[in-house]
Design a protein around this motif. Structure first.
Motif, short mmCIF file in Angstrom:
data_model
loop_
_atom_site.label_atom_id
_atom_site.label_comp_id
_atom_site.label_asym_id
_atom_site.label_seq_id
_atom_site.Cartn_x
_atom_site.Cartn_y
_atom_site.Cartn_z
N CYS A 130 36.63 38.30 40.12
CA CYS A 130 36.45 39.75 40.10
C CYS A 130 35.76 40.18 41.37
O CYS A 130 34.67 39.70 41.68
CB CYS A 130 35.61 40.18 38.90
N ASP B 194 38.95 45.20 40.95
CA ASP B 194 39.65 44.33 41.89
C ASP B 194 39.66 42.89 41.40
O ASP B 194 38.65 42.38 40.92
CB ASP B 194 38.96 44.34 43.26
N ARG C 109 40.70 39.29 43.10
CA ARG C 109 41.05 38.72 44.40
C ARG C 109 41.12 37.21 44.31
O ARG C 109 40.65 36.61 43.36
CB ARG C 109 40.01 39.11 45.43
N SER D 120 43.21 43.59 46.32
CA SER D 120 43.35 43.18 44.93
C SER D 120 44.75 42.63 44.64
O SER D 120 45.74 43.09 45.20
CB SER D 120 43.07 44.36 44.01
#
Length: 195
Positions: free
Chosen positions: A36, A42, A44, A75
């Motif tokens: 996260c 987001d 990633r 993201s």
């Protein structure tokens, strides 16, 4: 490939990596996994040194590959909305001939809706599905408390209970100290009277 934490396989034959391995005298393993991000929602990809993808690696992905890790700066999940209306090329022809073209829904949206939690209470349909109403209501309550997040803050009742507990503990401690000092003075008075 890296939806779950997975080992990163790379070419260890170049001179720099060989020198690094000779110094450590053990094979260094790296892992790539989702995490996260700091932005709202987001998700990633990160470069990690452990198999649970919790310890960020001190060695960068770029130093091993010469390129940046995909989705490390943006993201994986898009926040853009997608239309669920299916484009029907035959609808134009139906309209031209006076036919009623029925709007269609994309299969992806139908499947997503089928598996989603639902609260159809106020939709005015004959047999509403209300299995997700409590969950959705909980999300609305929590998001109202802290401006949009799902994790709620400490309630006022909890703060009041903590304050009352602390005040009671302080008062009881003070009373015990008072009784103990009074008992100590009483012992001194008794011992002075006996001599």
């Amino acid at each position: 490939d890296y939806a779950q934490c997975a080992q990163f396989e790379y070419d260890q034959n170049d001179d720099e990596n060989r020198r690094r391995l000779d110094e450590a005298e053990e094979e260094v393993q790296y892992f790539i996994g989702a995490y996260c991000g700091s932005e709202d929602g987001d998700i990633r990809l990160g470069f990690f040194s452990d198999d649970t993808c919790t310890q960020e690696s001190s060695t960068s992905y770029y130093s091993l590959t010469g390129s940046s890790l995909p989705y490390s700066e943006e993201s994986l999940v898009s926040t853009d909305c997608l239309s669920c209306k299916a484009v029907d090329n035959d609808a134009d022809q139906d309209d031209n001939y006076g036919g009623d073209a029925e709007e269609q829904v994309k299969e992806m949206c139908e499947n997503m809706y089928m598996y989603a939690g639902k609260c159809e209470s106020y939709m005015g349909i004959q047999y509403p599905i209300e299995t997700g109403c409590n969950y959705i209501e909980g999300l609305k309550i929590n998001s109202g408390l802290n401006g949009g997040g799902v994790i709620s803050s400490v309630s006022n009742y909890a703060i009041l209970a903590i304050f009352l507990f602390a005040a009671t503990a302080f008062l009881l401690g003070s009373y015990v100290y008072y009784l103990r000092s009074k008992l100590g003075r009483a012992k001194l008075n008794l011992s002075s009277q006996l001599h």
